[in-house]
Every structure is written in structure tokens, then in C-alpha cells.
Design an enzyme around this catalytic site. Structure first.
Site, PDB file in Angstrom:
ATOM      1  N   HIS A 116       0.852  -1.192   0.000  1.00  0.00           N
ATOM      2  CA  HIS A 116       0.000   0.000   0.000  1.00  0.00           C
ATOM      3  C   HIS A 116       0.890   1.245   0.000  1.00  0.00           C
ATOM      4  CE1 HIS A 116      -3.556   2.412   0.721  1.00  0.00           C
ATOM      5  NE2 HIS A 116      -2.842   3.077   1.616  1.00  0.00           N
ATOM      6  N   GLU A 181       8.469   0.709  -2.581  1.00  0.00           N
ATOM      7  CA  GLU A 181       7.566  -0.457  -2.671  1.00  0.00           C
ATOM      8  C   GLU A 181       8.308  -1.614  -3.322  1.00  0.00           C
ATOM      9  OE1 GLU A 181       3.564   0.266  -4.199  1.00  0.00           O
ATOM     10  OE2 GLU A 181       3.787   2.393  -3.789  1.00  0.00           O
TER      11      GLU A 181
HETATM   12  C1  GAR Z   1       1.204   0.891  -6.195  1.00  0.00           C
HETATM   13  O1  GAR Z   1       1.614   2.139  -5.747  1.00  0.00           O
HETATM   14  C2  GAR Z   1       0.462   0.155  -5.096  1.00  0.00           C
HETATM   15  O2  GAR Z   1       0.967   0.390  -3.833  1.00  0.00           O
HETATM   16  C3  GAR Z   1      -0.917   0.751  -5.248  1.00  0.00           C
HETATM   17  O3  GAR Z   1      -1.125   0.826  -6.626  1.00  0.00           O
HETATM   18  C4  GAR Z   1       0.124   1.007  -7.280  1.00  0.00           C
HETATM   19  C5  GAR Z   1       0.260  -0.068  -8.325  1.00  0.00           C
HETATM   20  O4  GAR Z   1       1.395   0.134  -9.106  1.00  0.00           O
HETATM   21  N1  GAR Z   1      -1.885  -0.086  -4.588  1.00  0.00           N
HETATM   22  C6  GAR Z   1      -2.943   0.404  -3.961  1.00  0.00           C
HETATM   23  O5  GAR Z   1      -3.196   1.587  -3.906  1.00  0.00           O
HETATM   24  C7  GAR Z   1      -3.836  -0.643  -3.341  1.00  0.00           C
HETATM   25  N2  GAR Z   1      -4.497  -0.106  -2.190  1.00  0.00           N
HETATM   26  P1  GAR Z   1       1.986  -1.054  -9.979  1.00  0.00           P
HETATM   27  O6  GAR Z   1       0.819  -1.637 -10.780  1.00  0.00           O
HETATM   28  O7  GAR Z   1       2.976  -0.370 -10.885  1.00  0.00           O
HETATM   29  O8  GAR Z   1       2.609  -2.056  -9.065  1.00  0.00           O
END
Ligand code: GAR
Length: 223
Positions: A116, A181
Site C-alpha cells: 500500500h 515499494e
Molecule cells: C502501487 O503504488 C500500489 O501500492 C498501489 O497501486 C500502485 C500499483 O502500481 N496499490 C494500492 O493503492 C492498493 N491499495 P503497480 O501496478 O505499478 O505495481
């Protein structure tokens, strides 16, 4: 009850979009000795970049479009069937933007991870970066946690902090957080696959070492 996990835990990843966290997991899982392998990537949206990333890595992909289902329970049942059909033992949510039913989540208790883009418990939900800026927060970051039925609130496993700079926009902050992340999500998957996470009184306890007996365990008991 503990679930025995084979030396490389079989992981299903659920995505909705670009899949940069998926890519980080794919890259790390390719390292020798990594205790998990990604065996299936499921997207609820057709044509997203994350599906291409999975295919490029030779990983099976599936689109299960939530719009094809009458309700959340039947969509989640289809997800579950697909994950079980290939023997998944761990599920990673990686930018998966659907709320899951408690029935589905309970079935994967202790075996489902999420990343998150905020320092939980601050800013659960959406638009985390703009909300951090609006609150004049001085730091932001990201969190990995076990998934429980209440959204973005399961036991926290790892967090990384970044500064908020004077000229940050939601986009520049998001990019700085996303890099972190990509660092903590594979580390967290490693911990879970090595059986080093236990839940005691609702909190995650991380053991220094994997169980010594060669059997890798994930204990889904929420004590
Ligand atoms: C990431 O920042 C993840 O933490 C967020 O969506 C993005 C996905 O990026 N997730 C949420 O907000 C879920 N609550 P990605 O598709 O490039 O990994």
C-alpha cells in the site's frame, strides 16, 4: 493449523494495472535461492501492462474481468478457483484495485500480502499521496501487510519512509514511494515464503531465521 509449503512457494499475483510491483517480484524471484516462484498472474482488466510483464517472464496469465460477474462473491470464487487450479500457496496483491470479500480473504488468511502506498495506518484507501501533501506530512512511504477483511488494515510486515520535499506533487511523491515499494515487497514475500512470520495478539512477529527443519511453514492462525 499450518500449511506445509514446498521449497519454492507457489505464488499467484493479482494486478489491475502497470505492474511495476509485479516486475519487482518477478525480478527478485529470479534470484538463486529465492524461496517463492510466481506461477500465475491474474488481472481484472484486459490489456494492462502488467500482463505483458508476466508474459515476457514466461509466467501464465489470466484475465478475470469483474464486469463479467453479477456480484463480488462470484468474482472472488472465480479468482479462488484459478489460484487453486495451479496450486497457489501465497497470493500477492500488487496494485489490485478491487475490494475482496471476507470469504475470499479468510480462505487465504496469513497467506495473502498487499503493498500500500502510504505509511499505514495513515492514509488507507485511495489518493494517498495527495492526502499526505494536503496534510502537510513531512514524510510518506509504503507498507506491506497481511490482508484481513478490513481494507488496508492487516498486520504490518514492512514499511519504508521517504521525505516529502517542498516542491513535491502527488506524482513526484508517488514515484519516490514506488521505488521503496519495489524494495520492501519482494523482501516481505521472502519472509512469508520462508515461514518467518507469525501473528501473535494480532501483531506480526518476524523470526530472524527460517524454521531449521527444512520444512517451510506459513501459519495462518490469527491468535
Ligand atoms: C502501487 O503504488 C500500489 O501500492 C498501489 O497501486 C500502485 C500499483 O502500481 N496499490 C494500492 O493503492 C492498493 N491499495 P503497480 O501496478 O505499478 O505495481
Amino acid at each position: 493449523m499450518s500449511h506445509p509449503i514446498t521449497p519454492r512457494a507457489r505464488v499467484g499475483v493479482l494486478i489491475s494495472g502497470s505492474g511495476t510491483n509485479l516486475q519487482a517480484l518477478i525480478d527478485e524471484a529470479a534470484a538463486p535461492g529465492f524461496p517463492a516462484e510466481i506461477v500465475l498472474v491474474i488481472s481484472n482488466r484486459l490489456g494492462v501492462r502488467g500482463l505483458q510483464r508476466a508474459s515476457a517472464a514466461g509466467i501464465a496469465t489470466l484475465v478475470i474481468n469483474h464486469q463479467d460477474f453479477d456480484d463480488r462473491a462470484s468474482f472472488d470464487a472465480a479468482l479462488n478457483e484459478a489460484l487453486e487450479s495451479v496450486g497457489c500457496q501465497i497470493v500477492c496483491l500488487a496494485g489490485f484495485m478491487r475490494i475482496l470479500t471476507s470469504g475470499f480473504i479468510d480462505g487465504w488468511a496469513g497467506r495473502m500480502l498487499n503493498v500500500h502506498p502510504s505509511l499505514l495506518p495513515s492514509f488507507p484507501g485511495l489518493h494517498t499521496h495527495q492526502r499526505a501533501l494536503d496534510a502537510s506530512a513531512r514524510v510518506a512511504g509504503c507498507t506491506t501487510h497481511l490482508v484481513t477483511p478490513e481494507v488496508d488494515s492487516g498486520p504490518i510486515l514492512a514499511q519504508a519512509v521517504v521525505p516529502i520535499l517542498a516542491d513535491d506533487t502527488a506524482d513526484t511523491l508517488a514515484a519516490r514511494v514506488l521505488k521503496q515499494e519495489h524494495r520492501i515487497y519482494p523482501q516481505t514475500l521472502r519472509l512469508l515464503a520462508e515461514g518467518r512470520i507469525r501473528i501473535v495478539d494480532g501483531r506480526a512477529v518476524i523470526h530472524d531465521q527460517a524454521p531449521p527443519d527444512g520444512v517451510i511453514l506459513v501459519n495462518p492462525t490469527m491468535e
